[in-house]
Motif scaffolding. Structure first.
Motif, mmCIF file in Angstrom:
data_model
loop_
_atom_site.group_PDB
_atom_site.id
_atom_site.type_symbol
_atom_site.label_atom_id
_atom_site.label_comp_id
_atom_site.label_asym_id
_atom_site.label_seq_id
_atom_site.Cartn_x
_atom_site.Cartn_y
_atom_site.Cartn_z
ATOM 1 N N GLY A 8 0.819 -1.213 0.000
ATOM 2 C CA GLY A 8 0.000 0.000 0.000
ATOM 3 C C GLY A 8 0.849 1.257 0.000
ATOM 4 N N GLY B 207 -3.065 6.770 2.019
ATOM 5 C CA GLY B 207 -4.157 5.827 2.153
ATOM 6 C C GLY B 207 -5.351 6.436 2.873
ATOM 7 N N GLU C 97 -7.050 5.435 5.198
ATOM 8 C CA GLU C 97 -7.095 5.296 6.660
ATOM 9 C C GLU C 97 -6.682 6.587 7.353
ATOM 10 N N PRO D 87 -8.046 4.620 -1.903
ATOM 11 C CA PRO D 87 -8.670 3.498 -1.197
ATOM 12 C C PRO D 87 -7.667 2.397 -0.864
ATOM 13 N N VAL D 88 -8.056 1.561 0.077
ATOM 14 C CA VAL D 88 -7.195 0.468 0.521
ATOM 15 C C VAL D 88 -7.054 -0.577 -0.578
ATOM 16 N N LEU E 53 -7.280 -4.570 -1.085
ATOM 17 C CA LEU E 53 -7.843 -5.743 -0.418
ATOM 18 C C LEU E 53 -7.106 -6.999 -0.850
ATOM 19 N N GLN F 185 -10.238 -8.723 2.871
ATOM 20 C CA GLN F 185 -9.836 -7.848 3.969
ATOM 21 C C GLN F 185 -8.664 -6.984 3.528
ATOM 22 N N LYS F 186 -8.446 -5.892 4.235
ATOM 23 C CA LYS F 186 -7.353 -4.981 3.884
ATOM 24 C C LYS F 186 -6.017 -5.722 3.897
ATOM 25 N N SER G 193 -2.456 -6.093 4.659
ATOM 26 C CA SER G 193 -1.657 -5.445 5.689
ATOM 27 C C SER G 193 -0.566 -6.389 6.155
ATOM 28 N N ARG H 116 -1.877 -9.282 7.867
ATOM 29 C CA ARG H 116 -2.743 -10.188 7.117
ATOM 30 C C ARG H 116 -2.003 -10.798 5.924
ATOM 31 N N PRO I 122 -12.127 0.394 -3.246
ATOM 32 C CA PRO I 122 -10.947 -0.412 -2.906
ATOM 33 C C PRO I 122 -10.455 -1.223 -4.101
ATOM 34 N N GLN J 196 -8.400 -4.612 -5.605
ATOM 35 C CA GLN J 196 -8.240 -6.020 -5.239
ATOM 36 C C GLN J 196 -6.874 -6.516 -5.682
#
Length: 467
Positions: free
Chosen positions: A24, A210, A212, A238-239, A241, A246-247, A249, A252, A305, A307
């Motif tokens: 990101g 971002g 956020e 946007p984030v 995914l 899910q975001k 990160s 993740r 978002p 993908q």
């Protein structure tokens, strides 16, 4: 935002060195870099290292390596926040002296008690501004032994409104915004304060980041206004995914930018793919760095978002590998072979890369192919049982004998194969498949004569006789 900016364009990327440069942040860096390059502006690299406990030099070096690999050259920096503490302290004192910030002596226990009482009353938790100076308000004496924080005196009324480059007009009421801590008890300033002073001092005109950070923006705008500093334009992208929706990160399963280098991706492919996550230029899928700069004017940034699609990245990379110079690929494959304990001169690999690159999505996959030329191979038991049959073994021995006498090039090898299948009355696939299995360790390859010609003759003959 496709209209030309009215002030000199200066963008920045400001990663925190508390881990690797994740995808990101890399995309945000790319957008910031491309926007500055499009308008002939400057791109600044700033290292936000005020989280002293978690910041590491290894992370700094990894961030710099990632930027270098992606080719995101910066005009100024890296600038380290911890080297600017005197400047932050001076601005804090200015705000305190002007009545725009104040010292708060609440202990952590008092803050917890405050929030518990608010929750018990069904209220939204926030600092109750007990240490905020106001006309006619009498403050208690500063308690001994308590190291204060410094809080920004946020306006109590009115709205914070800005026109976001990506999201359009955004408005947040000041009643929703707390009195932000701008200096911690240890004297180190906080992110939302440092970023304002930095962007002001560095004359940053456009901030891509971002989404956020949307909730941080009202605080930052109010601090800009309190300092009488010009506001940059904000663009909150946007984030990204992950496969699970899910975001993407660090927590993740996201991996570092440099991990993709190690996995055999080319930087221009990664740059191309990243730029398409939340931005587009018509239906263009593959484009050069120069085209990206020519097209990236801040418009066509998506509000939705993006993908992350590993299969799409792999496809993009495969297209760039097909177009890559064989000499360049040979150097990359040689480095991969070294990791496998095989030292090979890159020049030797050039014709091999030319033959196999169309079949490969990464340089690791290309290395998988080419390693058969430098290390023993072993076909699967299933392939050997299916293709290296008793019926074909005599033909394999005939071929080995003919190859030992053949001129070692495609023409000579093709002639030996043709003579063998004629002598044994078999069809080409019946001989080619076991030859591939024994010599290459797999039954699907490019043209057999082209593949064998790149081996030393003695290795081919030895592997054919080892049946």
């Amino acid at each position: 935002m496709s209209q030309n900016p009215t002030t000199p364009v200066r963008t920045r990327i400001a990663p925190s060195p508390t881990g690797f440069l994740h995808l990101g942040t890399a995309r945000t860096a790319l957008f910031s870099w491309a926007y500055a390059r499009h308008f002939g502006g400057k791109f600044v690299l700033r290292i936000e290292d005020t989280d002293v406990a978690r910041s590491t030099q290894d992370s700094v070096e990894q961030i710099l390596a990632s930027m270098n690999w992606l080719g995101l050259d910066y005009d100024e920096g890296p600038i380290y926040q911890m080297q600017r503490l005197e400047r932050y302290s001076a601005v804090v004192e200015q705000l305190i002296n002007e009545g725009k910030a104040y010292r708060c002596y609440c202990s952590p226990a008092e803050l917890d008690e405050m929030r518990e009482a608010q929750r018990a009353r069904g209220e939204k938790t926030h600092y109750d501004r007990r240490w905020r100076p106001e006309p006619g308000k009498v403050l208690p004496a500063a308690p001994e032994g308590v190291q204060p924080v410094v809080r920004f005196k946020n306006p109590l009324e009115g709205d914070v409104t800005w026109v976001d480059v990506v999201k359009g007009s955004i408005t947040i009421n000041n009643r929703e915004i707390d009195d932000l801590i701008i200096v911690r008890p240890d004297g180190v300033p906080t992110y939302n304060f440092c970023v304002v002073v930095d962007d002001w001092d560095m004359a940053i005109s456009h901030v891509f980041r971002g989404d956020e950070h949307v909730n941080n923006t009202p605080w930052q705008i109010n601090i800009f206004n309190a300092l009488g500093a010009p506001l940059p334009q904000f663009g909150h992208v946007p984030v990204i995914l992950g496969d699970d929706g899910q975001k993407l990160s660090k927590r993740r399963g996201a991996v570092s930018v440099t991990a993709y280098e190690e996995a055999g991706y080319l930087p221009e492919a990664m740059l191309n793919y990243l730029s398409r996550l939340g931005w587009s230029h018509g239906d263009e899928e593959l484009f050069s760095r120069e085209q990206l700069v020519a097209w990236f004017d801040g418009s066509h940034l998506s509000k939705s978002p993006a993908q992350w699609d590993p299969a799409k990245l792999e496809w993009v990379n495969s297209q760039y590998i097909k177009q890559a110079d064989d000499e360049r690929l040979a150097v990359l494959v040689a480095a991969q072979l070294v990791k496998r304990g095989l030292k090979v001169d890159a020049a030797t690999l050039v014709p091999m890369c030319a033959l196999f690159k169309d079949r490969c999505a990464t340089t690791v996959a290309l290395t998988d192919w080419l390693s058969m030329y430098f290390a023993p191979v072993a076909a699967s038991a299933e392939d050997l049982a299916a293709h290296v049959t008793e019926a074909v073994k005599p033909a394999l021995q005939t071929l080995a004998a003919k190859l030992s006498e053949a001129e070692w090039n495609k023409v000579g090898i093709a002639a030996a194969i043709k003579e063998t299948i004629t002598a044994h009355g078999i069809k080409m696939p019946l001989l080619a498949m076991p030859v591939r299995a024994l010599v290459c360790g797999r039954v699907q390859t490019p043209s057999v004569d082209a593949v064998l010609a790149l081996f030393p003759k003695e290795i081919v003959i030895e592997r054919l006789r080892n049946t």
